[in-house]
Design an enzyme around this catalytic site. Structure first.
Site, short mmCIF file in Angstrom:
data_model
loop_
_atom_site.label_atom_id
_atom_site.label_comp_id
_atom_site.label_asym_id
_atom_site.label_seq_id
_atom_site.Cartn_x
_atom_site.Cartn_y
_atom_site.Cartn_z
N ASP A 316 -12.91 32.89 1.74
CA ASP A 316 -12.65 31.57 1.15
C ASP A 316 -11.28 31.53 0.50
OD1 ASP A 316 -15.26 31.18 1.86
OD2 ASP A 316 -16.06 31.24 -0.17
N LYS A 391 -12.86 23.63 -14.65
CA LYS A 391 -12.80 23.97 -13.23
C LYS A 391 -12.79 22.75 -12.33
CE LYS A 391 -15.04 26.52 -9.50
NZ LYS A 391 -16.13 27.44 -9.08
N ASP A 548 -11.99 25.19 3.95
CA ASP A 548 -11.17 26.32 3.50
C ASP A 548 -11.99 27.60 3.41
OD1 ASP A 548 -12.73 25.59 1.37
OD2 ASP A 548 -11.19 25.92 -0.15
#
Length: 615
Positions: A316, A391, A548
């Site tokens: 990732d 985050k 991704d």
């Protein structure tokens, strides 16, 4: 007449008679539909044979069902752009979709058996919804305050039950597909694109882009021996799936984590529901359990390297949107923050921003509240700042999150902590937290912010002339932003007035401007994924891509890691922003665009040596 009008009357306490006009089917047509409805429901299920190769807008994918290269949602200009694109220009896009569609999958039966047992027992573990509804409260008093409280609790309970019902239906759909496919040797997912170029399986329910449940139920149909490096990557994969702080450790520390929990791994594999159930503590429990089973098989073998593995191993990106901005801006500090530069352990941009936010809030908390009103709020927040608080805002910053969006994200995190219960105080804290977080982001990612602003300014110039923003990705895919004002067509009847909407000729200028920076970056991350997919195919690797997150067999992770880094360097060795500006000058010759933003001198070849670029 095929259809006729019907009058529906609803009775309620506030409005005794409320009329709605609806269109219903004529009985003659209805009887015919009973015989043909199965042909009208388009079953986009997994295929048992490889999909047709893509050769045009509506040429590829399913053998007999309608298949379209792009999900344009009725955007005429986007459809025309794809249909008019030369086949040679689109060849790499077609090849990438064919590569993704030719990956053969199968159902992991051991995981399916565990899921069925859990679901049959009522769910409510491993991320599965509770199969039972919450109790609807009863009213036990005529007091006004009690009635008000009862109404609020009843609405809340009914909302929870509606959500549970929806989630149960979703799980049943996924499991029904798994049951149908569990005895097949393998199946395939035809892929197509959204307008930015991101690839998705056309089957919507049981696919690898979905939840942990789906990913745990799926594995590669082709198995490959683990080989010398496969056991290593299987352990790293297990640590990554366990999640939390473990995923942010160095590779050596992740290996040590798994080595220290081998007894739990073996117990999870042998007794998933009657043992210690360590796997349930993972962030991705069903995928973690699948990895425990595969690793257990290898550890029990006299020759672990020869054990056949069907498990997809993930690599990732690290806050991938910011990785693309860092590559565009070539700023060394930003590149280091998102692992474009080698380090002893993964750089964690979320922790970096959290530390900066904490420093700002700590300084504010020490100020005199009579001079700085933020001091009081800062004192409340100073001990609540952590990685989780910032985050989501950091992650979405590159995709155009607004101040209001950041405020709501931080508000939800503060609600989860439960330390601020007063609604007005919570709102003020969220406002202040969002402002500080976005300020910290601006400090650390100045080059990224400059590129983001430049992209938005270019889009503003284009939209001011009532034009949609259009560009061509480095792989040759033409993109047209589909943000147009809807045209309303009014149809008056004896019962009511119907308003039908379709795409109009005027663009939504604000949406064209705000959406362009994230859409452009999405078109670049999709380009990187497709370039990697083609190169992996040419090297004989099985490949699956989830934006991704790149997947292959454990024995092939080293090779895939080399390929994806080489393709990233190849992509950003192109003059992407210069080509974009030239594209704009060609497409909009009468418009004047701002000068390109300043960029640094970061050497992109550093990515080739960075172990945590994708990890």
């Amino acid at each position: 007449m095929f259809f006729k009008w019907a009058l529906l009357c609803l009775f309620c306490r506030q409005n005794p008679v409320k009329r709605y006009g609806v269109i219903v089917c004529d009985p003659v047509i209805h009887s015919g539909l009973d015989r043909s409805v199965n042909h009208m429901m388009v079953p986009y299920v997994p295929m048992l044979v490889p999909p047709k190769k893509w050769k045009g807008y509506d040429k590829g994918g399913y053998l007999f069902l309608p298949s379209y290269l792009m999900r344009t949602h009725g955007s005429r200009q986007q459809q025309d752009a794809i249909k008019c694109a030369p086949v040679k220009q689109m060849q790499k896009v077609y090849e990438a979709l064919d590569t993704l569609g030719n990956t053969k999958w199968r159902v992991n039966r051991r995981i399916l058996n565990v899921v069925e047992t859990v679901w049959g027992g009522g769910g409510n573990i491993a991320g599965l919804v509770n199969r039972n509804d919450v109790h609807i409260p009863e009213l036990h008093s005529d007091a006004a305050e009690e009635i008000k409280k009862w109404k609020w609790n009843m609405r809340k309970a009914k909302k929870i039950n509606r959500e549970r019902h929806s989630q149960r239906c979703d799980i049943e759909l996924k499991l029904s597909v798994a049951h149908k496919m569990k005895d097949e040797d393998g199946f395939y997912y035809p892929h197509n694109l959204d307008f930015r170029g991101r690839a998705y399986p056309m089957h919507p329910h049981l696919n690898h882009l979905s939840s942990d449940l789906c990913r745990g139920l799926l594995e590669f149909a082709e198995g490959r021996p683990l080989g010398k490096s496969g056991v290593y990557w299987l352990k790293i994969h297990l640590a990554n799936l366990y999640g939390g702080v473990v995923k942010k450790l160095s590779y050596d520390q992740r290996l040590a984590f798994v080595e220290n929990h081998l007894n739990e791994v073996l117990d999870s594999a042998d007794n998933p529901l009657n043992g210690n159930r360590w796997w349930l503590k993972a962030e991705d429990p069903f995928q973690c359990l699948a990895a425990c089973m595969n690793l257990s098989e290898a550890l029990k073998s006299s020759s672990p390297h020869t054990v056949i593995s069907h498990l997809p191993i993930h690599q990732d990106g690290s806050c991938n949107g910011l990785q693309h901005y860092a590559a565009l801006g070539k700023d060394s500090m930003e590149a280091a923050a998102v692992n474009l530069i080698a380090g002893d352990k993964p750089a964690d941009v979320y922790s970096e921003i959290a530390a900066r936010v904490h420093d700002i809030i700590r300084l504010d908390s020490e100020k005199d509240p009579t001079i700085d009103p933020n001091a009081t709020i800062a004192k409340l927040l100073v001990d609540q700042v952590d990685r989780k608080l910032v985050k989501q805002t950091v992650m979405t910053s590159v995709y155009g999150v607004t101040y209001v969006g950041a405020r709501e994200q931080i508000k939800r995190r503060l609600q989860e902590k439960g330390l601020i219960t007063d609604d007005r105080l919570l709102f003020s804290a969220a406002c202040y937290g969002a402002k500080v977080t976005m300020a910290a982001l601006g400090e650390l990612f100045q080059a990224a912010r400059g590129i983001m602003v430049w992209l938005g300014d270019c889009a503003k110039v284009i939209a001011s002339e009532n034009q949609p923003v259009r560009w061509t990705t480095p792989l040759g895919l033409p993109v047209v932003q589909p943000y147009f004002k809807s045209q309303r067509h009014i149809i008056k009847t004896s019962l009511q007035v119907l308003a039908l909407q379709r795409e109009g000729d005027s663009v939504e200028a604000r949406k064209q401007r705000t959406a362009f920076p994230p859409n452009f970056v999405h078109s670049l991350d999709s380009t990187h994924m497709m370039m990697t997919a083609i190169a992996c195919r040419d090297s004989g690797l099985q490949f699956a891509g989830v934006h991704d997150s790149f997947w292959t067999h454990a024995c092939d992770v080293d090779k895939m890691n080399q390929i994806l880094r080489e393709k990233f360097v190849e992509l950003y060795s192109m003059p992407i922003l210069e080509n974009l500006l030239e594209n704009f000058h060609t497409s909009y010759p009468t418009l004047t665009f701002p000068a390109l933003p300043k960029r640094g001198n970061f050497d992109l070849r550093e990515v080739l040596k960075s172990p945590y670029f994708f990890n």
